[in-house]
Design an enzyme around this catalytic site. Structure first.
Site, PDB file in Angstrom:
ATOM      1  N   SER A 136       0.876  -1.166   0.000  1.00 29.46           N
ATOM      2  CA  SER A 136       0.000   0.000   0.000  1.00 29.46           C
ATOM      3  C   SER A 136       0.917   1.220   0.000  1.00 29.46           C
ATOM      4  O   SER A 136       1.750   1.368   0.892  1.00 29.46           O
ATOM      5  CB  SER A 136      -0.857  -0.030   1.264  1.00 29.46           C
ATOM      6  N   LYS A 162      -1.039  -1.028  -4.442  1.00 31.41           N
ATOM      7  CA  LYS A 162      -2.225  -0.245  -4.070  1.00 31.41           C
ATOM      8  C   LYS A 162      -1.796   1.195  -3.857  1.00 31.41           C
ATOM      9  O   LYS A 162      -0.815   1.466  -3.154  1.00 31.41           O
ATOM     10  CB  LYS A 162      -2.826  -0.855  -2.804  1.00 31.41           C
ATOM     11  N   LYS A 164      -2.910   4.960  -2.560  1.00 31.74           N
ATOM     12  CA  LYS A 164      -3.896   5.713  -1.777  1.00 31.74           C
ATOM     13  C   LYS A 164      -4.337   6.923  -2.592  1.00 31.74           C
ATOM     14  O   LYS A 164      -3.495   7.630  -3.161  1.00 31.74           O
ATOM     15  CB  LYS A 164      -3.254   6.179  -0.462  1.00 31.74           C
ATOM     16  N   ASP A 189      -7.147   2.915  -3.096  1.00 29.37           N
ATOM     17  CA  ASP A 189      -7.882   2.913  -1.818  1.00 29.37           C
ATOM     18  C   ASP A 189      -8.156   4.361  -1.405  1.00 29.37           C
ATOM     19  O   ASP A 189      -7.227   5.152  -1.234  1.00 29.37           O
ATOM     20  CB  ASP A 189      -7.041   2.204  -0.739  1.00 29.37           C
ATOM     21  N   GLU A 214     -10.993   0.433  -3.458  1.00 30.23           N
ATOM     22  CA  GLU A 214     -11.284   0.107  -2.061  1.00 30.23           C
ATOM     23  C   GLU A 214     -11.949   1.283  -1.345  1.00 30.23           C
ATOM     24  O   GLU A 214     -11.469   2.418  -1.416  1.00 30.23           O
ATOM     25  CB  GLU A 214      -9.961  -0.275  -1.369  1.00 30.23           C
ATOM     26  N   ASP A 239     -13.628  -2.137   2.947  1.00 26.60           N
ATOM     27  CA  ASP A 239     -12.699  -2.257   4.077  1.00 26.60           C
ATOM     28  C   ASP A 239     -13.445  -1.772   5.324  1.00 26.60           C
ATOM     29  O   ASP A 239     -14.093  -2.570   6.015  1.00 26.60           O
ATOM     30  CB  ASP A 239     -11.434  -1.425   3.760  1.00 26.60           C
ATOM     31  N   LYS A 263      -9.566  -7.309   7.847  1.00 21.97           N
ATOM     32  CA  LYS A 263      -8.544  -6.897   8.809  1.00 21.97           C
ATOM     33  C   LYS A 263      -8.906  -7.531  10.144  1.00 21.97           C
ATOM     34  O   LYS A 263     -10.028  -7.371  10.620  1.00 21.97           O
ATOM     35  CB  LYS A 263      -8.511  -5.371   8.946  1.00 21.97           C
ATOM     36  N   GLY A 291      -3.927  -4.362   6.091  1.00 28.32           N
ATOM     37  CA  GLY A 291      -2.917  -4.033   7.095  1.00 28.32           C
ATOM     38  C   GLY A 291      -3.231  -2.709   7.761  1.00 28.32           C
ATOM     39  O   GLY A 291      -3.992  -1.896   7.234  1.00 28.32           O
TER      40      GLY A 291
HETATM   41  O1  OSB Z   1      -7.152   1.469   4.536  1.00 29.32           O
HETATM   42  O2  OSB Z   1      -5.961  -0.220   4.260  1.00 29.32           O
HETATM   43  C1  OSB Z   1      -6.139   0.875   4.786  1.00 29.32           C
HETATM   44  C2  OSB Z   1      -3.045   1.910   6.805  1.00 29.32           C
HETATM   45  C3  OSB Z   1      -3.641   2.536   7.876  1.00 29.32           C
HETATM   46  C4  OSB Z   1      -5.000   2.649   7.908  1.00 29.32           C
HETATM   47  C5  OSB Z   1      -5.786   2.128   6.887  1.00 29.32           C
HETATM   48  C6  OSB Z   1      -5.201   1.475   5.807  1.00 29.32           C
HETATM   49  C7  OSB Z   1      -3.807   1.400   5.766  1.00 29.32           C
HETATM   50  C8  OSB Z   1      -3.080   0.820   4.657  1.00 29.32           C
HETATM   51  C9  OSB Z   1      -1.688   0.326   4.953  1.00 29.32           C
HETATM   52  O3  OSB Z   1      -3.470   0.801   3.514  1.00 29.32           O
HETATM   53  C10 OSB Z   1      -1.566  -1.115   4.950  1.00 29.32           C
HETATM   54  C11 OSB Z   1      -0.242  -1.553   5.532  1.00 29.32           C
HETATM   55  O4  OSB Z   1       0.732  -1.521   4.801  1.00 29.32           O
HETATM   56  O5  OSB Z   1      -0.204  -1.917   6.719  1.00 29.32           O
HETATM   57 MG    MG Z   2      -8.288   0.348   3.152  1.00 29.44          MG
END
Ligand code: OSB
Ligand code: MG
Length: 369
Positions: A136, A162, A164, A189, A214, A239, A263, A291
């Protein structure tokens, strides 16, 4: 098992690189670790996966601390518990706060697996001998920096990327990433940064062949996601708004998504995760492991979770070194050049705890007996 002690530790640990999402930027993590001990002296470790602030969902480290000390620990300590599977049932009186409860629940699963001398992943019924990893990538200061990071992760072997997104950092950014990397498995995402009124704008993502988009809409919405999905070719992955098997079942029923990110904390631990996984398998909905910038302890739990049969897509489970200069487990989580992790063969987590590291990072500690 009968728990005789629950120890809460808050560690403070800087991220190797800041991580920015549509809801904010994180440079240092505060992480609540849960250690449990039963009357036979067996130990288990868990991690509460909430953020430092209630911006991803309503939980944060301080709320989790209060929920665990005030409501969860008193219900669990000293109680005869038939198995780890029964732990979640002791705290059903608490509404929400699943990450707090899930950190404790997961610690009990780890304890039970260790006690049986079994790897946690086998103990929860995992079958995959190798899990596929994705990354991510947070919002960057410039497109060049983003392209550089994508290039680095693709070259490291990660199986999907992924990105953001948020309003102002979305369609044109994805267009450019896709232009430079025409073939990579790619997704975006939004962490709830849009509303249904943005549907025409989000539909512009359809031309980039994304694996999925996402959580584009509010964290507590299913209905508008269903409407948005009708207007998009890109599959929607949920999510934030999937917190239970019931949510998963309803989201699938109204076609609010085609994929679900599971998660561990968000669904209250391994019991909740297995239930969501079961609903998705029955409905033919692919899942992957999300994550929350976990320390090695949460990361090891995520590896175990990812070995369940229905986790058919690469997750956000990546190498420790992407986050920490030195993790709290030893060895650190490593991803091979094929972008995969082989789940460890040792009992429980299968990774050792670096107690010296944990102690040096701990700035708050409470032992409950
Ligand atoms: O939305 O998946 C998410 C990190 C913090 C809060 C929300 C998210 C995330 C990530 C990081 O996308 C995932 C990771 O590398 O741990
Ligand atoms: Mg997410």
């Amino acid at each position: 098992m009968r728990l005789s002690r629950i120890s809460l530790r808050q560690i403070r640990i800087p991220l190797v690189l800041p991580f920015e999402t549509s809801f904010g930027k994180t440079t240092h993590r505060r992480i609540l670790l849960v250690e449990v001990e039963d009357s036979d002296g067996a130990i288990g470790w868990g991690e509460v996966t909430c953020g430092e602030r209630p911006f991803y969902n309503e939980e944060w480290v301080d709320s989790a601390w209060l929920v665990l000390t005030g409501f969860a620990a008193p219900r669990v300590l000293g109680t005869q518990i038939s198995s780890a599977r029964a732990v979640a049932g002791l705290t059903t009186a608490v509404r929400g706060h699943r990450m707090a409860l899930g950190g404790l629940e997961a610690a009990c699963w780890e304890l039970e697996a260790r006690k049986l001398g079994r790897p946690l992943w086998r103990h929860i019924g995992g079958t995959r001998r190798r899990i596929e990893c994705g990354v991510s990538i947070g919002i960057q200061a410039s497109l060049d920096e983003l392209l550089e990071l994508v290039d680095r992760e693709v070259r490291a072997g990660y199986r999907r990327i992924k990105i953001k997104i948020k309003p102002g950092w979305d369609v044109e950014v994805i267009r450019e990433v896709r232009r430079c990397f025409p073939k990579i498995p790619l997704m975006a995402d939004a962490n709830s940064a849009y509303t249904l009124a943005d549907a025409p704008h989000l539909a512009a993502l359809d031309e980039f062949g994304l694996m999925m988009l996402e959580q584009p809409l509010p964290h507590d919405d299913l209905i508008d996601h269903a409407e948005l999905q009708r207007r998009l070719r890109t599959p929607i992955c949920l999510d934030e708004c999937i917190r239970s098997a019931r949510h998963a079942e309803q989201a699938i029923r109204i076609q609010a998504c085609q994929v679900i990110n599971i998660k561990l904390g968000r669904v209250g631990g391994f019991g909740g995760a297995m239930e969501v996984h079961g609903v998705c398998r029955e409905a033919g909905i692919p899942v992957w492991c999300g994550g929350m910038l976990e320390s090695g302890i949460g990361r090891a739990h995520n590896i175990a979770l990812s070995t369940l049969e229905g986790f058919v897509l690469p997750g956000d489970v990546s190498a420790s070194k992407r986050y920490w200069s030195r993790d709290v487990i030893s060895p650190a989580v490593e991803v091979d050049s094929c972008g995969t992790i082989v789940p460890p063969g040792g009992p429980g987590l299968g990774y050792g705890l670096d107690m010296e590291r944990i102690d040096s990072l701990t700035d708050r500690f409470q032992e409950l007996t």
